[in-house]
Design an enzyme around this catalytic site. Structure first.
Site, PDB file in Angstrom:
ATOM      1  N   TRP A  28       0.815  -1.222   0.000  1.00  0.00           N
ATOM      2  CA  TRP A  28       0.000   0.000   0.000  1.00  0.00           C
ATOM      3  C   TRP A  28       0.848   1.273   0.000  1.00  0.00           C
ATOM      4  O   TRP A  28       0.421   2.323   0.475  1.00  0.00           O
ATOM      5  CB  TRP A  28      -0.995   0.002   1.168  1.00  0.00           C
ATOM      6  CG  TRP A  28      -2.007  -1.095   0.988  1.00  0.00           C
ATOM      7  CD1 TRP A  28      -1.973  -2.333   1.533  1.00  0.00           C
ATOM      8  CD2 TRP A  28      -3.174  -1.051   0.161  1.00  0.00           C
ATOM      9  NE1 TRP A  28      -3.046  -3.082   1.107  1.00  0.00           N
ATOM     10  CE2 TRP A  28      -3.802  -2.316   0.261  1.00  0.00           C
ATOM     11  CE3 TRP A  28      -3.747  -0.078  -0.664  1.00  0.00           C
ATOM     12  CZ2 TRP A  28      -4.975  -2.629  -0.424  1.00  0.00           C
ATOM     13  CZ3 TRP A  28      -4.920  -0.381  -1.335  1.00  0.00           C
ATOM     14  CH2 TRP A  28      -5.519  -1.640  -1.211  1.00  0.00           C
ATOM     15  N   ASP A  66     -33.410   0.521 -15.507  1.00  0.00           N
ATOM     16  CA  ASP A  66     -34.013   1.389 -14.498  1.00  0.00           C
ATOM     17  C   ASP A  66     -33.984   2.845 -14.945  1.00  0.00           C
ATOM     18  O   ASP A  66     -33.056   3.282 -15.623  1.00  0.00           O
ATOM     19  CB  ASP A  66     -33.246   1.246 -13.177  1.00  0.00           C
ATOM     20  CG  ASP A  66     -33.785   2.165 -12.103  1.00  0.00           C
ATOM     21  OD1 ASP A  66     -34.904   1.913 -11.628  1.00  0.00           O
ATOM     22  OD2 ASP A  66     -33.102   3.154 -11.757  1.00  0.00           O
ATOM     23  N   GLU A 124     -38.216   0.514 -17.631  1.00  0.00           N
ATOM     24  CA  GLU A 124     -38.994   1.118 -16.544  1.00  0.00           C
ATOM     25  C   GLU A 124     -39.254   2.563 -16.977  1.00  0.00           C
ATOM     26  O   GLU A 124     -38.429   3.444 -16.778  1.00  0.00           O
ATOM     27  CB  GLU A 124     -38.212   1.068 -15.227  1.00  0.00           C
ATOM     28  CG  GLU A 124     -39.064   1.444 -14.030  1.00  0.00           C
ATOM     29  CD  GLU A 124     -38.400   2.421 -13.076  1.00  0.00           C
ATOM     30  OE1 GLU A 124     -38.927   2.622 -11.982  1.00  0.00           O
ATOM     31  OE2 GLU A 124     -37.368   3.016 -13.441  1.00  0.00           O
TER      32      GLU A 124
END
EC number: 2.4.1.18
Length: 670
Positions: free
Chosen positions: A83, A328, A382
């Protein structure tokens, strides 16, 4: 293409004044496809961004690429670098905003966690790669990281699957809240515990919500951060594949609830400012933020964005073998104002210059690509505004969806339950609402979806019975509120499902009248999972009435699915009389008869039907569905001749109609 060749205009003469706009949107898609693919190319060949960007194994190691035109430097950090920022993991800039890094075979490994450190003029930040295929949240820090995911390829048991859409019967579901426990369910638990229930219930498709990774569980999956990563809170990608594989073994199609209408605003987890700019994937002006959803709006005018989204469709179809998508928020995409505060009372509202041509072009190309990859794929819009052509094939001048959601139907039932007394229910109104649709577009009819089950709203069963559900659902408890609620629950579902012209949808648990609402863990409820689950034990218990509603739903679905191409049969009205509250219609050899009156029983009630002999195949008043058994289902009914109606082949079918009851009769073949 010229307007005279578009069937959408032939099918609806009222669209003629808007022919220019309709032909224009069709030609926009044609021209954009040529621009993206070349004059002889295919969308399937173009939509491969996921195979180029992200992290991939190569013959001599690994390669990672990211599109970040505003970045000045990009470095990978992760388990492989402890890291820390290391020069060996710095990406090199290539053309057109692309950055690249090649690894040796042992530099990174399957399972390693990683992120990008992206720098730009004036700042830098940690970012999740846009094409990451697995993203995991740390249980302690709650921060998200991408994960190198390169296991052995999943071995599919079902190599080819073709959905059964004649008719399409959808069970809408959510993996996390599909379990009994107060917690998050997994792909494996759903596969082993819930899929068998759905198969037994007779549904031939599931529509799964919240698949794409999202930071906030309570968003129901609609604030997506990582578009290529299946949500890791439910398990691994292979476990999702196993779920889909098992569904296919059971003959169940798997539809994904895909969100391409907007994205989460989060920057560390999402695409918000991946390369430091505000307009990489999204609009850079006042249109950037959705005014109602607290999210970001894609810029569909950018070819790189179109590539990202089209490739996303292809990825889910091919990598996971989804059988299609329910898109959606399509209404929000179609209009510059997202359809907010607009009545859509006339055709003028669909062609007034407020339409987003870029978004319409994207949706058209997405449908074209999906069906190019899999001709049997299912696409559902939708869409609440009613824009003509949404579910009309592209070749006929439409946008190309297979179905549109009949969103007015649940609104109608809610309004009826809230505002009308039982004695004021009008069969003419009910029949008109359920059958008033465009002749050239297939719809998905439904009484209620997840929307009606959320906190702040009420399910149909809860509107009907309310608090009495807590105390009077025992089989030996004859409560009038419960009796009324159960009777109307069955009737509402039957009249809705039996009038479909495409498909029918049910949200999980509503088939047996699941009590209460859905409330995801949040600060306001103490982060509780009490209402973010399904109480399957209620329908399994022999002493409760929920099993009656489930048994009825099973038999209703069985009757509908037992008629090949049921959804395509004409709905022939036989009788409607508002003052009696009686409605009857016929599909094929099935006659559906409803008495919505709360008090009137009719003996020998006459309905004009084709001459013949009829047998009862379903009665909402049957004791096995919690009814009173007032309809004798063993009696066969012979029509009675009437010379007045003989020329049209109709005779009187005389029936006993108890209050708040419905029955389905089948004409016997001679």
């Amino acid at each position: 293409m010229k307007k005279k060749t578009l069937n959408i205009l032939k099918n609806d003469p009222w669209l003629e004044p808007y022919a220019g706009a309709i032909v224009g949107r069709h030609n926009d898609a044609v021209n954009k496809e040529i621009e993206l693919c070349g004059p002889d190319g295919k969308l399937d060949t173009f939509a491969n961004a996921h195979n180029y960007f992200g992290i991939h194994r190569t013959a001599d190691g690994w390669v990672f690429r990211e599109w970040a035109p505003n970045a000045t430097a990009i470095t990978l950090i992760g388990d492989f670098s402890r890291w820390k920022v290391m020069k060996k993991y710095a990406l090199k800039p290539k053309k057109n905003g692309v950055w690249e890094l090649k690894f040796k075979p042992d530099d990174i490994h399957h399972g390693d966690f990683y992120k990008m450190i992206v720098s730009w003029e004036g700042g830098s930040g940690e970012r999740i790669p846009a094409y990451a295929t697995r993203v995991v949240q740390d249980e302690n820090t709650h921060l998200f990281s991408a994960q190198v995911w390169s296991p052995a390829p999943y071995k599919w048991k079902v190599r080819r699957f073709r959905p059964d859409t004649r008719p399409l019967l959808i069970y809408e579901c959510h993996i996390g809240m599909a379990q009994e426990k107060e917690g998050i369910g997994s792909y494996t638990e759903f596969r082993d515990l819930v899929l068998p229930r759905i198969a037994a219930d007779g549904y031939n498709a599931i529509q799964i919500m919240a698949i794409q990774e999202h930071p906030y569980y309570g968003s129901f999956g609609y604030h997506v951060s990582s578009f290529y990563a299946p949500s890791s809170r439910f398990g691994t990608p292979e476990e999702l594949k196993s779920l889909i594989d098992r569904a296919h073994e059971l003959g169940i199609a798997v539809i994904m609830d895909i969100v391409h209408s907007h994205a989460v605003k989060n920057e560390a987890e999402g695409l918000g400012r991946l390369d430091g700019s505000y307009n990489q994937y999204f609009y850079g002006d006042s249109r950037r933020e959705h005014p109602a959803w607290d999210s970001l709006c894609f810029d569909y005018g950018k070819n790189d964005v179109i590539n990202f989204l089209l490739s996303n469709c292809k990825y889910w179809l091919q990598e996971f073998r989804f059988d299609g998508f329910r898109f959606d928020g399509v209404t929000s995409m179609l209009y510059y104002n997202h359809g907010l505060g607009q009545a859509f009372g006339s055709y003028d509202d669909y062609y007034n210059g407020g339409q987003d041509a870029n978004a319409i072009t994207y949706l058209t190309l997405a449908n074209k690509l999906i069906h190019e990859i899999n001709p049997s794929a299912i696409t559902i819009a939708e869409e609440m505004s009613g824009m003509p052509g949404i579910a009309v094939p592209f070749k006929d001048g439409g946008i190309g969806f297979d179905y549109r959601m009949a969103m007015g139907i649940p609104d109608y039932w809610i309004k009826t339950l809230k505002e009308r007394k039982d004695e004021d229910w009008k069969p003419t109104s009910i029949f008109w609402e359920l059958t008033n649709r465009r002749a050239d577009e297939k719809t998905i009819s439904y009484v209620e979806s997840h929307d009606q089950a959320l906190v702040g709203d009420k399910t149909v069963i809860f509107r009907l019975i309310d608090k009495d559900m807590y105390w009077h659902m025992m089989k030996d408890d004859d409560n009038m509120a419960v009796a009324r609620g159960m009777a109307l629950h069955k009737m509402i579902r039957l009249v809705t499902a039996s009038t479909i012209n495409g498909g029918y949808l049910n949200f999980m648990g509503n088939e047996f009248g699941h009590p209460e609402w859905i409330d995801f863990p949040r600060e306001g409820n103490g982060w509780s999972y009490k209402y973010a689950r399904r109480q399957w034990d209620l329908v399994d218990r022999e002493d409760l009435k929920y099993m009656f509603l489930n048994a009825f739903d099973n038999d209703m679905i069985n009757i509908i699915s037992g008629v090949y191409n049921f959804q395509s049969l004409p709905v022939v009205k036989l009788w409607e009389k508002d003052d009696d509250q009686v409605l009857a219609y016929m599909r094929g050899d099935l006659v559906f008869v409803f008495n919505f009156s709360p008090v009137k029983a009719f003996t020998g009630y006459g309905i004009l039907a084709p001459a013949g002999e009829y047998e009862v195949v379903l009665s909402t008043d049957s004791p096995k569905y919690g009814g009173y058994g007032n309809i004798d289902e063993n009696v066969h009914h012979l029509t009675q001749h009437d010379p007045v109606y003989a020329p049209v082949g109709r005779e009187w079918l005389r029936l006993y109609l108890p209050p708040r009851s419905a029955q389905v009769l089948r004409m016997k073949k001679s």
